[in-house]
Design a protein around this motif. Structure first.
Motif, PDB file in Angstrom:
ATOM      1  N   GLY A  44       0.794  -1.228   0.000  1.00  0.00           N
ATOM      2  CA  GLY A  44       0.000   0.000   0.000  1.00  0.00           C
ATOM      3  C   GLY A  44       0.823   1.272   0.000  1.00  0.00           C
ATOM      4  O   GLY A  44       0.290   2.368   0.119  1.00  0.00           O
ATOM      5  N   SER A  48       3.401  -0.239  -6.719  1.00  0.00           N
ATOM      6  CA  SER A  48       2.770  -0.665  -7.975  1.00  0.00           C
ATOM      7  C   SER A  48       2.221   0.527  -8.739  1.00  0.00           C
ATOM      8  O   SER A  48       2.413   0.645  -9.950  1.00  0.00           O
ATOM      9  N   VAL A  49       1.544   1.406  -8.014  1.00  0.00           N
ATOM     10  CA  VAL A  49       0.910   2.556  -8.666  1.00  0.00           C
ATOM     11  C   VAL A  49       1.949   3.372  -9.440  1.00  0.00           C
ATOM     12  O   VAL A  49       1.732   3.750 -10.589  1.00  0.00           O
TER      13      VAL A  49
HETATM   14  N1  LIG Z   1      -7.326   2.524  -8.916  1.00  0.00           N
HETATM   15  C1  LIG Z   1      -7.185   2.927  -7.652  1.00  0.00           C
HETATM   16  N2  LIG Z   1      -8.113   3.726  -7.083  1.00  0.00           N
HETATM   17  C2  LIG Z   1      -7.978   4.143  -5.803  1.00  0.00           C
HETATM   18  N3  LIG Z   1      -6.946   3.819  -5.014  1.00  0.00           N
HETATM   19  C3  LIG Z   1      -5.998   3.015  -5.514  1.00  0.00           C
HETATM   20  C4  LIG Z   1      -6.065   2.527  -6.857  1.00  0.00           C
HETATM   21  N4  LIG Z   1      -4.983   1.746  -7.093  1.00  0.00           N
HETATM   22  C5  LIG Z   1      -4.271   1.758  -5.948  1.00  0.00           C
HETATM   23  N5  LIG Z   1      -4.867   2.516  -5.003  1.00  0.00           N
HETATM   24  C6  LIG Z   1      -4.377   2.774  -3.649  1.00  0.00           C
HETATM   25  O1  LIG Z   1      -3.097   3.297  -3.759  1.00  0.00           O
HETATM   26  C7  LIG Z   1      -2.280   2.845  -2.690  1.00  0.00           C
HETATM   27  C8  LIG Z   1      -0.983   2.287  -3.213  1.00  0.00           C
HETATM   28  O2  LIG Z   1      -1.256   1.082  -3.896  1.00  0.00           O
HETATM   29  P1  LIG Z   1      -0.111   0.200  -4.537  1.00  0.00           P
HETATM   30  O3  LIG Z   1       0.786   1.036  -5.341  1.00  0.00           O
HETATM   31  O4  LIG Z   1      -0.797  -0.908  -5.229  1.00  0.00           O
HETATM   32  O5  LIG Z   1       0.650  -0.349  -3.271  1.00  0.00           O
HETATM   33  P2  LIG Z   1       1.882  -1.333  -3.226  1.00  0.00           P
HETATM   34  O6  LIG Z   1       3.004  -0.525  -2.681  1.00  0.00           O
HETATM   35  O7  LIG Z   1       1.489  -2.401  -2.293  1.00  0.00           O
HETATM   36  O8  LIG Z   1       2.129  -1.813  -4.614  1.00  0.00           O
HETATM   37  C9  LIG Z   1      -3.090   1.827  -1.925  1.00  0.00           C
HETATM   38  O9  LIG Z   1      -3.574   2.454  -0.755  1.00  0.00           O
HETATM   39  C10 LIG Z   1      -4.225   1.513  -2.852  1.00  0.00           C
HETATM   40  O10 LIG Z   1      -5.388   1.251  -2.113  1.00  0.00           O
END
Ligand SMILES: Nc1ncnc2c1ncn2[C@@H]1O[C@H](COP(=O)(O)OP(=O)(O)O)[C@@H](O)[C@H]1O
Ligand code: SF4
Ligand SMILES: [Mg+2]
Lengths: 340, 333
Positions: A44, A48-49
């Motif tokens: 979180g 990934s984002v």
């Molecule tokens: N499409 C989306 N809409 C809203 N929130 C999102 C979306 N994709 C990811 N998030 C939020 O963004 C945050 C970072 O997610 P992510 O990058 O997947 O984390 P991680 O570091 O585990 O890969 C998380 O809190 C997730 O809930």
């Protein structure tokens, strides 16, 4: 000298009913061909984002992205954040590729492994269906699938977890991309398979001279494979340094916490796993000061009280080792020594 | 795959036997005596017994069923010496009130039902799937809202209301079809226009409700599939949105539709009672209703019931095989 990928001040926000989710917050990192950058942080934290933004895989209508991510290609630089969707699509699979955490759900259940690998190859190469399957077989051999010429006709459900991830890697590398983003490629796998996959990635990197971004929530897996490490917390990069910097000269309390939670064997006895107490921050309403402050055992040592009021900047305290903390490095080291 | 098909085939044959036997037992339990029904005013017990014999109801249910099965493959003779009538295989029985082999009667009715079912099936699948995909792609936009109005109307209007409205307005009010020719049979291959005149409106009426359901189902499946990890993988490969939709999304999203479409179609092959009634189509549905309500013509009732259940079972088999072809994970089980 510019590196192959240079991400600068990347911001990714998702407007939701509860407010804007700032999943990636002024994120900057870079990685060069032949180099491995590990991005580490709790689930979180925005790993990934940030990288999906580099791949152009966010839904444009439901995501706000600013900043830049420049690929320095042979025929000139391209900023994938400002480039058209079609331009970025034509970079995917060829200039940059990505593999994901769960290789079962990431493969289409209705198509054979061979068809799925060949499909990517056909996109950038002229050739018959047979040529595609030949290429797919070749790729399966490269990633170490035994009996590749018959397994190429198998469906994903006929592969084991580790073999599926190998097939994913074969699919991602079929067009010889310059950048491979591996998003938690071993998280869903057994420990023994994990190290095999990491070794495979390392070997393939040498063979194809790729830049690799390895995303993981487990610092333990990166020591042997990474050149540089970025530590992310609450959507921000809090520390960025070489593997030695991060493991032997950590400058951020969160990194220290991560290091302490990695089981290690020293002095002939294994240390207990110590998870960092507390919860990661909400990305909708980040604290006005340091995002780690509610969980930080050193914040009281910053006498100015800045931890509560100002977001620390990501500053270079020498030799390209960056950290985002109000506490002086020397003070931090003394505090750690006192504790031990 | 081959053993899978064989297994399913054997399974279907066994089920067909069980279901048909059950149907014979059910009709035996119904407290109506067909032998008395077909008896004239001056009925004597011996006449009733003679009728019972002619109808083949003088033997055990098991025996009745067995004779029926044999008749299906070898043909069958009804009635006693002198006035015996032979129906060729596949013999479905003999209707004493219509003095005809049931197979002949059914063969006359079936083209109506098949035309109606097939026409409706093609209409509702093409409309339902394309509208569903469109509204999934334009989620929340105008096209999606328009489609949702269609879904609401289609699912809330009962077929008998739509049918009556269609007959009243389009057929009678605007004279698009001569009311005297309503329900006339035309061979679709030699007289395609005449066939269309007879069947277009009934098919459209019947298709409306189904198209609405299929629109909703397709829409939700496409939306759900679009968020699957393997769609993200397809995008990561560099495939265009068009290829992703046509090849990756639709294949997975439409797979479950195969099952319900096959079963819905099979259901209609047994006779679409309401639509056939409104549009005066002498199909299997009307045939069964008439046989039940007007003459209690048991041989026809048994035959149409058996046919309807056989269609469901056979279509089930086809659907299972089709599904195994689409989804390789099914083949191994
Ligand atoms: N499409 C989306 N809409 C809203 N929130 C999102 C979306 N994709 C990811 N998030 C939020 O963004 C945050 C970072 O997610 P992510 O990058 O997947 O984390 P991680 O570091 O585990 O890969 C998380 O809190 C997730 O809930
Ligand atoms: S800025 Fe303050 S709260 Fe944040 S990590 Fe440093 S010491 Fe802890
Ligand atoms: Mg992640």
């Amino acid at each position: 000298m510019s590196k192959f990928l240079e991400v600068t001040n990347l911001n990714v926000t998702f407007p939701t009913q509860d407010g804007e989710v700032r999943a990636s917050n002024e994120v900057s990192y870079s990685v060069d061909l032949g180099e491995t950058l590990a991005i580490v942080g709790e689930s979180g934290s925005g790993k990934s984002v940030s990288n999906l933004a580099v791949m152009g895989l966010h839904n444009p209508t439901r995501t706000k992205i600013t900043g830049s991510a420049v690929l320095n290609l042979a025929n000139g630089p391209v900023d994938v954040i400002s480039a058209s969707a079609e331009t970025v699509r034509r970079l995917r699979g060829k200039a940059m590729s990505m593999i994901f955490q769960d290789p079962m759900s990431a493969l289409h259940p209705f198509f054979t492994i061979g068809d799925q690998i060949a499909e990517g190859w056909h996109l950038y190469n002229k050739g018959s269906k047979k040529d595609g399957i030949k290429k797919a077989t070749e790729m399966l051999e490269i990633v170490g699938i035994p009996d590749a010429s018959s397994r190429v006709h198998d469906y994903p459900h006929q592969f084991s977890g580790g073999m599926r991830q190998r097939a994913m890697i074969a699919m991602a590398l079929v067009n010889n991309p310059s950048l491979l983003i591996a998003d938690e490629p071993t998280t869903a796998l057994d420990v023994t398979v994990q190290s095999q996959i990491l070794k495979l990635l390392k070997d393939l990197q040498k063979e194809f001279n790729m830049a690799i971004i390895l995303i993981t929530h487990d610092l333990g897996v990166v020591a042997e494979v990474a050149d540089r490490i970025c530590v992310m917390y609450g959507g921000r990069i809090v520390e960025n340094g070489t593997v030695d910097d991060i493991f032997y000269r950590p400058e951020h309390p969160y990194t220290l916490g991560l290091l302490n939670s990695v089981p290690r064997i020293s002095d002939g006895q294994s240390h207990r796993l110590r998870a960092i107490p507390g919860q990661p921050p909400s990305l909708i309403s980040l604290p006005s000061g340091c995002a780690f402050q509610p969980r930080c055992e050193y914040s009281s040592k910053v006498t100015s009280g800045a931890c509560n009021s100002t977001v620390p900047s990501l500053s270079d305290k020498g030799s390209g080792h960056l950290s985002r903390c109000h506490l002086d490095v020397a003070d931090l080291n003394n505090l750690v020594k006192d504790k031990a | 795959m081959f053993t899978f098909v064989l297994k399913r085939l054997a399974y279907t044959i066994i089920l067909l036997a069980i279901v048909s036997l059950t149907i014979f037992f059910i009709f035996d339990l119904i407290p109506v005596d067909p032998a008395r029904l077909v008896c004239s005013k001056q009925c004597t017990p011996s006449l009733v017994e003679a009728n019972r014999q002619r109808l083949g109801l003088d033997v055990s249910v098991l025996e009745q069923w067995w004779r029926f099965i044999v008749g299906l493959f070898a043909g069958r003779t009804f009635g006693e010496e002198g006035i015996a009538i032979t129906c060729a295989a596949p013999a479905l029985g003999y209707s004493f009130s219509r003095h005809e082999c049931v197979t002949t009667i059914v063969a006359e009715a079936f083209p109506f039902t098949l035309s109606l079912a097939l026409g409706a099936f093609v209409l509702w699948l093409s409309v339902g799937i394309s509208l569903g995909v469109l509204s999934a792609r334009k989620k929340g936009k105008f096209a999606d809202r328009a489609a949702s109005v269609f879904v609401l109307v289609g699912t809330s209007l009962p077929t008998f209301i739509t049918g009556i409205l269609v007959v009243l307005f389009i057929v009678l009010r605007f004279n698009l079809v001569n009311p005297l020719e309503l329900g006339n049979w035309h061979n679709p291959f030699t007289e395609p226009l005449g066939w269309l005149q007879t069947f277009f409106f009934p098919c459209a009426t019947l298709a409306l409700a189904y198209a609405a359901t299929y629109t909703r189902f397709t829409r939700s499946n496409v939306i759900e599939t679009s968020s699957e990890d393997f769609i993200r993988t397809a995008r990561a490969k560099g495939l265009s949105e068009k290829v992703i939709l046509r090849k990756h999304t639709l294949r997975a999203a439409l797979a479950p539709i195969t099952t319900i479409a096959g079963l819905d179609f099979a259901g209609l092959l047994g006779g679409a009672i309401i639509t056939e009634g409104i549009f005066g189509l002498n199909g299997l549905g009307r045939l069964s209703i008439k046989a039940v309500t007007q003459t209690y013509d048991l041989p026809i009732i048994v035959a149409t019931t058996l046919i309807a259940s056989a269609f469901v079972l056979i279509m089930n088999l086809i659907v299972d095989i089709a599904y195994a072809y689409i989804d390789p994970r099914v083949r191994t089980t």
